[in-house]
Design a protein around this motif. Structure first.
Motif, PDB file in Angstrom:
ATOM      1  N   VAL A  96       9.526   5.255  -7.851  1.00 29.72           N
ATOM      2  CA  VAL A  96       9.761   3.967  -7.035  1.00 29.72           C
ATOM      3  C   VAL A  96       9.480   2.646  -8.035  1.00 29.72           C
ATOM      4  O   VAL A  96      10.188   1.789  -8.006  1.00 29.72           O
ATOM      5  CB  VAL A  96       9.278   3.787  -5.476  1.00 29.72           C
ATOM      6  N   VAL A  97       8.258   2.968  -8.297  1.00 30.70           N
ATOM      7  CA  VAL A  97       7.579   1.855  -9.364  1.00 30.70           C
ATOM      8  C   VAL A  97       7.055   2.828 -10.539  1.00 30.70           C
ATOM      9  O   VAL A  97       6.447   3.818 -10.539  1.00 30.70           O
ATOM     10  CB  VAL A  97       6.187   1.195  -8.826  1.00 30.70           C
ATOM     11  N   ILE A 126       0.324   8.724  -6.093  1.00 32.92           N
ATOM     12  CA  ILE A 126       0.567   8.227  -7.494  1.00 32.92           C
ATOM     13  C   ILE A 126       0.628   9.320  -8.622  1.00 32.92           C
ATOM     14  O   ILE A 126      -0.332  10.338  -8.098  1.00 32.92           O
ATOM     15  CB  ILE A 126      -0.709   7.277  -8.108  1.00 32.92           C
ATOM     16  N   THR A 127       1.642   9.602  -9.129  1.00 32.69           N
ATOM     17  CA  THR A 127       1.701  10.734 -10.121  1.00 32.69           C
ATOM     18  C   THR A 127       1.852  10.159 -11.596  1.00 32.69           C
ATOM     19  O   THR A 127       2.194   8.882 -11.978  1.00 32.69           O
ATOM     20  CB  THR A 127       3.325  11.604  -9.838  1.00 32.69           C
ATOM     21  N   PRO A 187       0.946  -1.402  -0.038  1.00 36.34           N
ATOM     22  CA  PRO A 187       0.048  -0.003   0.051  1.00 36.34           C
ATOM     23  C   PRO A 187       0.776   1.206  -0.079  1.00 36.34           C
ATOM     24  O   PRO A 187       0.146   2.243  -0.242  1.00 36.34           O
ATOM     25  CB  PRO A 187      -0.775  -0.118   1.387  1.00 36.34           C
ATOM     26  N   THR A 188       1.842   1.529   0.565  1.00 39.47           N
ATOM     27  CA  THR A 188       2.820   2.526   0.589  1.00 39.47           C
ATOM     28  C   THR A 188       3.553   2.999  -0.476  1.00 39.47           C
ATOM     29  O   THR A 188       4.135   4.046  -0.788  1.00 39.47           O
ATOM     30  CB  THR A 188       3.769   2.472   1.866  1.00 39.47           C
ATOM     31  N   ALA A 189       3.657   1.919  -1.687  1.00 39.22           N
ATOM     32  CA  ALA A 189       4.730   2.401  -2.726  1.00 39.22           C
ATOM     33  C   ALA A 189       4.349   3.511  -3.483  1.00 39.22           C
ATOM     34  O   ALA A 189       3.186   3.887  -3.546  1.00 39.22           O
ATOM     35  CB  ALA A 189       4.704   1.164  -3.656  1.00 39.22           C
ATOM     36  N   THR A 190       5.203   4.358  -3.840  1.00 37.72           N
ATOM     37  CA  THR A 190       5.160   5.633  -4.674  1.00 37.72           C
ATOM     38  C   THR A 190       5.047   5.079  -6.031  1.00 37.72           C
ATOM     39  O   THR A 190       6.081   4.369  -6.691  1.00 37.72           O
ATOM     40  CB  THR A 190       6.090   6.575  -4.349  1.00 37.72           C
ATOM     41  N   ILE A 191       4.145   5.532  -7.042  1.00 34.58           N
ATOM     42  CA  ILE A 191       4.135   4.904  -8.363  1.00 34.58           C
ATOM     43  C   ILE A 191       4.086   6.168  -9.393  1.00 34.58           C
ATOM     44  O   ILE A 191       3.280   7.001  -9.271  1.00 34.58           O
ATOM     45  CB  ILE A 191       2.524   4.120  -8.345  1.00 34.58           C
ATOM     46  N   LEU A 192       4.814   6.239 -10.474  1.00 39.24           N
ATOM     47  CA  LEU A 192       4.755   6.935 -11.557  1.00 39.24           C
ATOM     48  C   LEU A 192       4.156   6.125 -12.589  1.00 39.24           C
ATOM     49  O   LEU A 192       4.705   5.255 -13.233  1.00 39.24           O
ATOM     50  CB  LEU A 192       6.336   7.435 -11.727  1.00 39.24           C
ATOM     51  N   LEU A 193       3.350   6.922 -13.383  1.00 36.77           N
ATOM     52  CA  LEU A 193       2.535   6.304 -14.550  1.00 36.77           C
ATOM     53  C   LEU A 193       2.971   7.178 -15.470  1.00 36.77           C
ATOM     54  O   LEU A 193       2.793   8.377 -15.652  1.00 36.77           O
ATOM     55  CB  LEU A 193       1.031   6.418 -14.398  1.00 36.77           C
TER      56      LEU A 193
END
Lengths: 175, 458
Positions: B310-311, B284-285, B167-173
C-alpha cells in the motif's frame, strides 16, 4: 578586590551536563569522572586573569560562581538562585540533544530573572563527540538565535573551560 | 509571641538566627548562627554577604523586605563543605521585624538530613536517566532521527512523516541488504505509536516454515505433538502496535495465503482452534528481493504483494547518499566514543576521501562495522585512512574467497536462478558425475538429486 568587580555568575543546565565539573576544573583545576548530582547551590569564587576590553581598559573580576542544581524545568526556587546575577554560563551536554533543547528554556527563565545580563552557551563533553556532530550544529543554531557565543568545552580534557569564563567576563565588562 | 520565648524555641530546635541592621549587618545573633558562616570570627557588625556569600546580589530583595514590598525571601539547600569534606545543607530566609534598628530577621535552618536523602534519590534517578540515554543512543529507538540531508534520504524522511500520521497503513520496505530496513520500521513505529505500544519483529527466513506459522498465529494446547500449552501468536502480541515481518520474500506460499486472509479480514485463528481472534495492528514488511519478479516467477502471491505494498518505501543504498556517509560516520563515532570511553574527534581528510570513494556494498551495516573496527584500533584523536579497513572484500582482492567476492546486484536476483546455476556448474565441472558434483556443493547425493529434480535438470 573592589566589590564592584565581584560578579555573581550562575552555572545553569540540565542534570548531568557537567556544571560542577566545569566549575571544579576552572576553580581547582581538577576533574572527577564520577557523577555526583548537586542539590541546591554550591558557591565558590575564582579571581579571573585581567581582561582587556574592546575599549582597551584592563579589568579583573572576582567571579562568585553559583553552581546550581540541574533541572529540566525552572522552579521558583531556581529562579531565586538567579536573582542578582551578572552573567550566566548555560551548559549543555553535546552527547545529549535533549540538554540542548532544555538550554533554550533555561535561557528564557534566566533572562526573565536577570534581564539584560550576558550569558555564554557551553557545549560540554566535546571530547566525546565528533567535530561534525549534528548536536554541535544544533547548539550553534541556538547560539545564533539567542545571539549568544557558543564555546565547545571539555571539563575532562580542560578544553576551553577558562575561555568560556573569560568570554563571559568580557561580555560583562562591555555590558 | 514573647521574643525571648521565640528565640529560645529556635535555639532548642537547632536553628541559627540573627537580627540585621538596615544595612544588612548583624546586630545580634545566637551562637548557632555562626556555625553556618564562612568566616570564623565574631559575626557582630559583619555584613550578611561577608558571612554568607550566597546572599550576594540580594541587596534589592532585602531592601524590599524592609520597606514591606516583599514579605519574605528564602534560598534553599545551600551547600557548605566542612573541613573534613562533609557537605552540610541549610536554608536561609529573611523576614521583616517591627524594630527600625534591626528590621531584618535572618533564619538559618539545618536541612542536612533531608537534603542528603534528596541527593541520594536524585543521584539514583539521574544516573538511571543518563544510562538510559546512553542505551537509547545505541538502540534502535534512539535512531528516531534519520541522519542525512541528501535527496534520497530526505524523500524517505518526508514519506515517513506522512505515514506516521496514518496508523493503519500497511508498509513495504525495500532496499539492499544493510540499508536499515529494520531501523526504519522501528522509527515508523515509535514516531506514530510511541514507546508504550508493542513492536514485534520476526525474520521469515530465520525459522522453519512450520514454526513460522505457529509463531505468527499461535496455537492451542494439543494442536500438534509438542503443543503442551496454549500459546498466543505474534499477531496477538502485536495488538495495538506494529508487527514487522522481515524478509517477507522468503515466506512459504501456504503462509502467504494465510497472511493474506488475515490482512483482508483482520481476523485469524490459532492453530487447532475454531475461534476467530480480531487484532488491530500495523503491518510493516521488508525485503531485499525484487518482489514483483518473484510474483512473475509465481514464488510470491500477486494479491498479497498488492496488499503489502500500500505504501512502498525504497531505502537508498549508501553509495547514492553523497556526503551523508560522513554524517552517518560521525554519528557512529559519537556513539562509540561513549561506549569505548574514547575522545575521537572525527576523520582525517584522507579518511574522509576513503569513506566517500568506497562503494559500500554492505551499506550502513558495513559502514558501522568499519567505524567500530577503526574506533577499536585508532590511537590519535582522528580516524585515519589506514584505520579504515574497507574495500577488503572487493572482487580485485586476491585473498577473498569466491563467496566473499560474490556481490548481490542492487536490483536483486532470483535465489532459485542462482541455485539452478550452481547445480548446472557443478554438474559441468564434475562432467556429469552426480556424486562429485554434490561434493562440490557440500551436499549429500540424495539432496543434490532432489534439487536436480526440482529444477528438472535430470
Amino acid at each position: 578586590m573592589n566589590s564592584m568587580n565581584q560578579k555573581k555568575i550562575c552555572i545553569l543546565g540540565m542534570f548531568g551536563v557537567g556544571k560542577t565539573s566545569l566549575v571544579e576544573r576552572f576553580v581547582y583545576n581538577k576533574f572527577d569522572d564520577e557523577y555526583k548530582s548537586t542539590i541546591g547551590i554550591k558557591v565558590c569564587q575564582k579571581l579571573l586573569s585581567p581582561i582587556e576590553t574592546d575599549q582597551h581598559k584592563i579589568v579583573q573580576f572576582n567571579f562568585l560562581l553559583w553552581d546550581i542544581e540541574g533541572a529540566e524545568v525552572i522552579t521558583p526556587q531556581i529562579q531565586n538562585y538567579m536573582i542578582g546575577a551578572h552573567g550566566a554560563l548555560i551548559v549543555s551536554d553535546l552527547t545529549r540533544p535533549d540538554s540542548i533543547s532544555v538550554a533554550n528554556n533555561i535561557v528564557e527563565a534566566y533572562q526573565q530573572t536577570a534581564p539584560g545580563t550576558p550569558f555564554v552557551l557551553a557545549g560540554n563533553k566535546f571530547d566525546l563527540i565528533a567535530a561534525e556532530s549534528e548536536n554541535i550544529q544544533q547548539l550553534e543554531e541556538l547560539g545564533e538565535t539567542l545571539k549568544a557565543p557558543v564555546l565547545l568545552t571539555s571539563a575532562k580534557e580542560n578544553n576551553n573551560v577558562e575561555a568560556a569564563f573569560e568570554k563571559l567576563g568580557l561580555l560583562i565588562a562591555s555590558s | 509571641m514573647d521574643t525571648l520565648f521565640f528565640e529560645n524555641l529556635l535555639s532548642q530546635n537547632l536553628y541559627g538566627f540573627a537580627y540585621l541592621s538596615p544595612e544588612s549587618r548583624v546586630v545580634t545573633a545566637n551562637k548557632r548562627f555562626a556555625r553556618f558562616t564562612v568566616s570564623t570570627g565574631d559575626v557582630q557588625r559583619q555584613s550578611i554577604t561577608q558571612l554568607f556569600p550566597e546572599t550576594f546580589g540580594l541587596e534589592a530583595i532585602l531592601s524590599a523586605i524592609i520597606d514591606g514590598s516583599q514579605p519574605t525571601f528564602s534560598l534553599e539547600n545551600i551547600n557548605r563543605e566542612s573541613e573534613d569534606g562533609e557537605i552540610n545543607y541549610f536554608n536561609i530566609s529573611f523576614h521583616p521585624t517591627d524594630d527600625a534598628d534591626k528590621p531584618l530577621f535572618c533564619l538559618i535552618t539545618d536541612v542536612t538530613d533531608k537534603a542528603t536523602l534528596q541527593q541520594q534519590v536524585n543521584q539514583q534517578r539521574n544516573e538511571i536517566q543518563l544510562l538510559e540515554g546512553i542505551l537509547k543512543a545505541q538502540s534502535s529507538e534512539g535512531f528516531a532521527h534519520i541522519w542525512g540531508d541528501s535527496e534520497p534520504i530526505s524523500k524517505v524522511k518526508r514519506t515517513i512523516e506522512k505515514i506516521a500520521k496514518i496508523p493503519t497503513a500497511t508498509i513495504l520496505l525495500t532496499g539492499e541488504s544493510g540499508t536499515g530496513k529494520s531501523m526504519i520500521a522501528r522509527i515508523i513505529h515509535y514516531s506514530s505509536q510511541g514507546s508504550q505500544a508493542p513492536f514485534v519483529e520476526i525474520n521469515c527466513a530465520a525459522i522453519p516454515d512450520t514454526l513460522l506459522e505457529s509463531e505468527l498465529f499461535g496455537y492451542e494446547k494439543g494442536a500438534f505433538t509438542n503443543a503442551m500449552t496454549t500459546k498466543p501468536g505474534l499477531l496477538e502480541t502485536a495488538h495495538n502496535g506494529t508487527l514487522f515481518l522481515d524478509e517477507i520474500g522468503e515466506m512459504p506460499p501456504k503462509l502467504q495465503a494465510k497472511l493474506l486472509s488475515f490482512l483482508e479480514t483482520r481476523r485469524f485463528r490459532r492453530l487447532g482452534s475454531n475461534k476467530e481472534i480480531s487484532v488491530d495492528i500495523r503491518l510493516i514488511t521488508a525485503t531485499n528481493r525484487h518482489l514483483k519478479k518473484l510474483v512473475h516467477e509465481q514464488a510470491f502471491r500477486e494479491d498479497l504483494f498488492y496488499r503489502l505494498s500500500v505504501v512502498n518505501i525504497d531505502l537508498p543504498s549508501l553509495r547514492v547518499m553523497g556526503d551523508d556517509i560522513l554524517t552517518l560516520a560521525s554519528n557512529f563515532v559519537n556513539g562509540l566514543n561513549i561506549s569505548y570511553k574514547k575522545s575521537v574527534k572525527g576523520f582525517t581528510s584522507e579518511a574522509r576521501n576513503k569513506l566517500r570513494n568506497h562503494e559500500w556494498p554492505g551499506n550502513v551495516r558495513e559502514l558501522r562495522n568499519a567505524i567500530e573496527r577503526a574506533m577499536i584500533f585508532v590511537e590519535g584523536d582522528a580516524i585515519d585512512a589506514e584505520d579504515l579497513q574497507i574495500g577488503m572484500l572487493s572482487s580485485s582482492e586476491p585473498s577473498a574467497s569466491p563467496l566473499e567476492r560474490f556481490k548481490l546486484p542492487p536490483e536483486g536476483i532470483s535465489f532459485d536462478e542462482i541455485e539452478k546455476k550452481l547445480l548446472q556448474d557443478a554438474m559441468a565441472i564434475a562432467e556429469g558425475n552426480q556424486s562429485r558434483a554434490a561434493k562440490l556443493l557440500h551436499l549429500s547425493r540424495d539432496t543434490f538429486r532432489y534439487r536436480l529434480e526440482k529444477y528438472h535438470l535430470i
